[in-house]
Write a protein that holds these residues in place. Structure first.
Motif, PDB file in Angstrom:
ATOM      1  N   GLN A  41     -41.859 -46.794  12.086  1.00 23.36           N
ATOM      2  CA  GLN A  41     -43.110 -47.671  11.391  1.00 23.36           C
ATOM      3  C   GLN A  41     -43.083 -49.125  11.486  1.00 23.36           C
ATOM      4  O   GLN A  41     -43.645 -49.759  11.835  1.00 23.36           O
ATOM      5  CB  GLN A  41     -43.516 -46.675  10.164  1.00 23.36           C
ATOM      6  N   VAL A  42     -41.883 -48.799  10.916  1.00 23.90           N
ATOM      7  CA  VAL A  42     -40.783 -50.312  11.284  1.00 23.90           C
ATOM      8  C   VAL A  42     -40.599 -50.680  12.016  1.00 23.90           C
ATOM      9  O   VAL A  42     -41.708 -52.344  11.817  1.00 23.90           O
ATOM     10  CB  VAL A  42     -40.038 -50.246   9.717  1.00 23.90           C
ATOM     11  N   THR A  43     -40.142 -50.286  12.962  1.00 25.43           N
ATOM     12  CA  THR A  43     -39.673 -50.996  14.521  1.00 25.43           C
ATOM     13  C   THR A  43     -40.856 -51.296  15.125  1.00 25.43           C
ATOM     14  O   THR A  43     -40.812 -52.303  15.323  1.00 25.43           O
ATOM     15  CB  THR A  43     -39.169 -49.501  14.720  1.00 25.43           C
ATOM     16  N   MET A  44     -42.344 -50.075  14.524  1.00 29.24           N
ATOM     17  CA  MET A  44     -43.321 -50.425  15.116  1.00 29.24           C
ATOM     18  C   MET A  44     -44.023 -52.450  15.113  1.00 29.24           C
ATOM     19  O   MET A  44     -44.027 -53.358  15.543  1.00 29.24           O
ATOM     20  CB  MET A  44     -44.266 -49.807  15.265  1.00 29.24           C
ATOM     21  N   ARG A  45     -43.726 -52.387  13.764  1.00 26.99           N
ATOM     22  CA  ARG A  45     -44.792 -53.653  12.938  1.00 26.99           C
ATOM     23  C   ARG A  45     -43.405 -54.985  13.055  1.00 26.99           C
ATOM     24  O   ARG A  45     -43.884 -55.460  13.758  1.00 26.99           O
ATOM     25  CB  ARG A  45     -44.641 -53.150  11.370  1.00 26.99           C
TER      26      ARG A  45
END
Length: 148
Positions: free
Chosen positions: A9-13
């Motif tokens: 999730q953090v990577t995608m953001r």
């Protein structure tokens, strides 16, 4: 095991995947989906609409709307197949080639900057891990499909 979903999730953001537009090139604001379409068209010579839709994991109706937008922006040309009138092939226009190359340069600049914060060994581990993850995802029967 660490919370893999949280990490992804953090990577995608951080990649800007939640942003409406992924990049601006000239007076074009390009969405994530449009960027993926341009990327795929730059790597194939006249693929059919169905081929590209399948490659990026999108239903043909939604994909067709995206293509209409890219045609209106004069980034993509849609040509009817001579062999089968039901099939349309997609090509980047001259402007589409320029926009795709600029997006590619922007991403290369971004990734180069990110990787400067890693050692050579860490960089190799990240790339190898992404390859392993992509291979595993390609074998999953749930890849690119909703969970419901």
């Amino acid at each position: 095991m660490e919370d893999v979903r949280a990490i992804l999730q953090v990577t995608m953001r951080r990649f800007g995947m939640l942003n409406k537009n992924c990049c601006s090139v000239g007076d074009h604001d390009i969405s994530q989906v449009q960027s993926h379409i341009l990327y795929e068209l730059a790597r194939a010579e006249g693929p059919s609409m169905q081929q590209v839709a399948e490659t990026i994991g999108m239903d043909i109706t939604t994909f067709s709307r995206q293509i209409q937008t890219l045609v209106k922006l004069e980034l993509v040309e849609k040509r009817q197949s001579a062999e089968d009138k039901r099939v349309y092939h997609l090509y980047l226009t001259e402007n589409g080639i320029k926009v795709e190359r600029e997006i590619n340069q922007q991403m290369l600049h971004y990734l180069t900057n990110v990787f400067t914060h890693l050692s050579e060994k860490e960089s190799e581990k990240v790339v190898e891990s992404l390859k392993v993850l992509n291979a595993a995802m390609s074998k999953s029967n749930m890849c690119c499909k909703p969970l419901y």
